[in-house]
Design a protein around this motif. Structure first.
Motif, PDB file in Angstrom:
ATOM      1  N   LEU A 174     -25.900 -26.450  -6.959  1.00 44.63           N
ATOM      2  CA  LEU A 174     -25.411 -26.415  -5.582  1.00 44.63           C
ATOM      3  C   LEU A 174     -26.515 -26.814  -4.603  1.00 44.63           C
ATOM      4  O   LEU A 174     -26.287 -27.635  -3.691  1.00 44.63           O
ATOM      5  N   LYS A 175     -27.696 -26.250  -4.783  1.00 42.72           N
ATOM      6  CA  LYS A 175     -28.803 -26.579  -3.881  1.00 42.72           C
ATOM      7  C   LYS A 175     -29.160 -28.056  -3.953  1.00 42.72           C
ATOM      8  O   LYS A 175     -29.431 -28.700  -2.929  1.00 42.72           O
ATOM      9  N   ARG A 184     -27.173 -30.505  -4.745  1.00 42.98           N
ATOM     10  CA  ARG A 184     -26.121 -31.307  -4.115  1.00 42.98           C
ATOM     11  C   ARG A 184     -26.222 -31.253  -2.596  1.00 42.98           C
ATOM     12  O   ARG A 184     -26.029 -32.266  -1.915  1.00 42.98           O
ATOM     13  N   ILE A 185     -26.515 -30.078  -2.074  1.00 37.11           N
ATOM     14  CA  ILE A 185     -26.634 -29.951  -0.624  1.00 37.11           C
ATOM     15  C   ILE A 185     -27.852 -30.705  -0.119  1.00 37.11           C
ATOM     16  O   ILE A 185     -27.783 -31.425   0.888  1.00 37.11           O
ATOM     17  N   GLU A 186     -28.975 -30.546  -0.808  1.00 34.57           N
ATOM     18  CA  GLU A 186     -30.215 -31.188  -0.377  1.00 34.57           C
ATOM     19  C   GLU A 186     -30.231 -32.688  -0.651  1.00 34.57           C
ATOM     20  O   GLU A 186     -30.975 -33.431  -0.007  1.00 34.57           O
ATOM     21  N   ARG A 228     -27.434 -34.840  -0.711  1.00 35.61           N
ATOM     22  CA  ARG A 228     -26.157 -35.517  -0.438  1.00 35.61           C
ATOM     23  C   ARG A 228     -26.380 -36.998  -0.120  1.00 35.61           C
ATOM     24  O   ARG A 228     -25.622 -37.852  -0.556  1.00 35.61           O
ATOM     25  N   ILE A 265     -19.534 -35.117  -3.905  1.00 36.04           N
ATOM     26  CA  ILE A 265     -20.216 -34.496  -2.765  1.00 36.04           C
ATOM     27  C   ILE A 265     -19.253 -34.238  -1.619  1.00 36.04           C
ATOM     28  O   ILE A 265     -19.677 -34.025  -0.479  1.00 36.04           O
ATOM     29  N   SER A 320     -16.615 -32.162   0.671  1.00 40.67           N
ATOM     30  CA  SER A 320     -16.629 -30.780   1.140  1.00 40.67           C
ATOM     31  C   SER A 320     -15.858 -29.877   0.204  1.00 40.67           C
ATOM     32  O   SER A 320     -16.255 -28.737  -0.070  1.00 40.67           O
ATOM     33  N   LEU A 346     -18.028 -29.109  -2.865  1.00 41.97           N
ATOM     34  CA  LEU A 346     -19.102 -28.165  -2.565  1.00 41.97           C
ATOM     35  C   LEU A 346     -18.555 -26.753  -2.390  1.00 41.97           C
ATOM     36  O   LEU A 346     -19.171 -25.778  -2.833  1.00 41.97           O
ATOM     37  N   GLN A 354     -19.549 -23.569  -4.550  1.00 36.94           N
ATOM     38  CA  GLN A 354     -20.032 -22.341  -3.916  1.00 36.94           C
ATOM     39  C   GLN A 354     -19.274 -21.121  -4.432  1.00 36.94           C
ATOM     40  O   GLN A 354     -19.860 -20.054  -4.647  1.00 36.94           O
TER      41      GLN A 354
END
Length: 578
Positions: free
Chosen positions: A182-183, A185-187, A189, A354, A356, A359, A363
């Motif tokens: 998760l981290k 993918r967020i960092e 994107r 990626i 929403s 994600l 989460q």
């Protein structure tokens, strides 16, 4: 159980062999006699670090050999040890013993290890001996001051801890993996979006060309044929004419007299009409040749008819080859590799999401994994707290039996962040009496007290084992008087179900031994040597007298030693009857 240890050129020991019996074995001797080298040899058999400085001066190598028996010990431990040997390609000898050997070379300090007759890494020796042989020395006592060692000791205490700990570790690693994903993918994107664009472009480019497996190889052959098509057409047509007497290029004028098939046919007809058997056999062989010639003619006809007649075919093939080369320059050396690359790229593209929605779904998965980890951690922590109270009570009782009559050991658990081993930090604390505050071992325990704490814990933690070997290297350091007697008793009790080897300088401890080994040093003008001897009862009395006060040559010393030995052995006999 360790049945025998042999040492060669280690320290001041040129060569020594000691047979080790079940029960309690003690090693005694003057300071510097070489007792430490025996323990060093045992550490080498457990995969310990090889040090060339330990090799006897003037020797090219040092060798330590141990013979292990797995009969009579915990079945699970024995099976695990045997499996390690078999996985290494080794086996037991004719006596059912597993032989472990460690050799240290003086040149560079390099070492070699053998187990069950096969060469193995030193790490395999460590794995093999992990449950069979445990060494407790002064350095091991210091390790007991570490939080990780104290947590491990608590987990050893209750067998129910292991399955809960395994379940927690699995939940922890699952959570960490999802959380990391998760981290990332967020960092990442932006980087992932760029990777998606690159993959989509590449997959689209390959799809537009739409190559088929092996097409690049087949195209090379086709282009070569197209470039030589006129020559190939002439060669194949001429050959057909010579075989069949017909023009393969459309001129059907007969040339029967010169065609190969006509001449062979005439020859075959003549020989077939002969009354001679040998000539008839020749006719049959000619018939076979005629059949082969017919097949060759048909093959040449097919080849000729398949030759391209389109004048644009060569140009189109060259253009197609250029398209394929564009792909092989970018993605793989050949078209088969390009297609495999496309398959992997499509799999990777499907795994990258990626959006929403993706994600949010991830989460939710992370939160579920977090709750599962917390639930497993709380159950583990609750079990540890219950075990900590019980261990505190048992260890306190043991300490009070080790001449610390008012001391109490407290196993304190503090909640921490969730980590690989749970959410608990364990601290062993010692208090001199019931009313004083318990303080961490590192600040509250003297050397002698720390020795007794370690012995008390080992007595408790080894209660469920049988047949393993426990080595105590001067665990009685800093101890004397009544405490020394109690240590001897505890070691003797521990030895009723396990093999215990103790290096000691205390006669009170040595008196409880089933087997007494003496390490003796011989100093000459040229050398210092040491050997290991098994003492008889009379020799034990003399050694105990020396240990008591250096009174081995006096009647008083021997009488005192004999009384000490007699009383201790009476207690040992009672332990064995229980």
């Amino acid at each position: 159980m360790l049945a025998e240890i042999s040492i060669e050129n280690l320290g001041i020991i040129p060569a020594a062999t000691a047979e080790l019996s079940p029960g309690l074995t003690v090693l005694t001797g003057e300071t510097g006699a070489g007792k430490t080298m025996v323990v060093t040899g045992l550490r080498l058999l457990t995969g310990g670090r090889a040090d060339a400085s330990r090799i006897r001066r003037g020797a090219s190598k040092a060798v330590v050999e141990g013979r292990f028996l797995t009969t009579g010990m915990n079945a699970e431990i024995a099976a695990a040890a045997q499996e390690i040997v078999e996985n290494a390609g080794g086996h037991a000898d004719e006596n059912g013993e597993f032989i472990a050997t460690r050799t240290i070379s003086a040149s560079g300090g390099r070492s070699r290890a053998h187990l069950g007759g096969r060469s193995v890494p030193a790490a395999t020796l460590e794995e093999f001996s992990r449950e069979l042989l445990t060494i407790h020395g002064q350095n091991d006592q210091l390790r007991l001051l570490g939080s990780a060692e104290q947590l491990a000791a608590l987990d050893r205490y209750d067998a129910a801890t292991k399955p809960l700990l395994d379940k927690y570790r699995q939940a922890y690693h699952s959570f960490k993996s999802l959380d990391k994903d998760l981290k990332q993918r967020i960092e990442s994107r932006r980087e992932l979006a760029q990777e998606i664009d690159r993959l989509e472009f590449a997959i689209g480019e390959i799809s537009d060309v739409n190559p088929i497996p092996g097409e690049d190889v087949e195209l090379v052959q086709l282009i070569r044929r197209l470039q030589d098509v006129d020559i190939l057409r002439e060669e194949s047509a001429s050959a057909i004419t010579f075989i069949d007497g017909l023009s393969a290029l459309g001129d059907y004028s007969e040339v029967d007299d010169n065609s190969a098939s006509s001449l062979l046919g005439q020859a075959q007809a003549v020989l077939a009409n002969s009354e001679d058997q040998e000539l008839q056999e020749a006719a049959k062989r000619l018939a076979v040749l005629t059949g082969e010639l017919t097949d060759i003619s048909a093959q040449l006809g097919s080849f000729l008819s398949a030759l391209p007649t389109d004048s644009q075919a060569l140009e189109e093939s060259l253009q197609r080859q250029q398209q394929l080369k564009t792909l092989t320059r970018k993605y793989a050396p050949d078209i088969n590799g390009v297609l495999e690359w496309k398959k992997k790229a499509e799999t990777r593209l499907r795994s990258i999401d990626i959006s929403s929605e993706a994600l949010e779904a991830l989460q939710r998965d992370v939160e579920k994994a977090r709750q599962k980890m917390k639930s497993a951690g709380m159950k583990l922590s609750a079990l540890r707290r219950t075990a900590a109270r019980k261990l505190s009570q048992e260890a306190t009782a043991e300490l009070r039996g080790l001449a610390m009559p008012k001391s109490r050991l407290v196993v304190e658990i503090t909640e921490t962040e969730f980590g690989a081993e749970g959410c608990d930090t364990v601290t062993l604390k010692l208090a001199p009496n019931e009313t004083s505050e318990a303080l961490p071992l590192a600040t509250a325990a003297s050397g002698g007290e720390l020795s007794r704490v370690m012995l008390a814990l080992e007595v408790i933690l080894s209660g469920g084992n049988s047949g393993v070997t426990l080595v105590f290297d001067e665990v009685d350091a800093g101890v004397g008087g009544r405490a020394a007697v109690e240590i001897g008793r505890r070691l003797s009790k521990l030895a009723t179900s396990n093999q215990v080897i103790a290096v000691t300088h205390l006669p009170q401890v040595a008196a409880y031994a089933d087997t007494h080994l003496h390490v003796a040093k011989d100093v000459t003008d040229d050398s210092v040597t040491s050997g290991v001897l098994s003492l008889s009862k009379e020799e034990r009395v003399e050694e105990l007298a020396r240990m008591l006060a250096g009174l081995d040559d006096t009647d008083t010393g021997r009488a005192h030693a004999a009384e000490l030995l007699s009383r201790a052995q009476q207690e040992v006999a009672e332990y064995k009857r229980q």
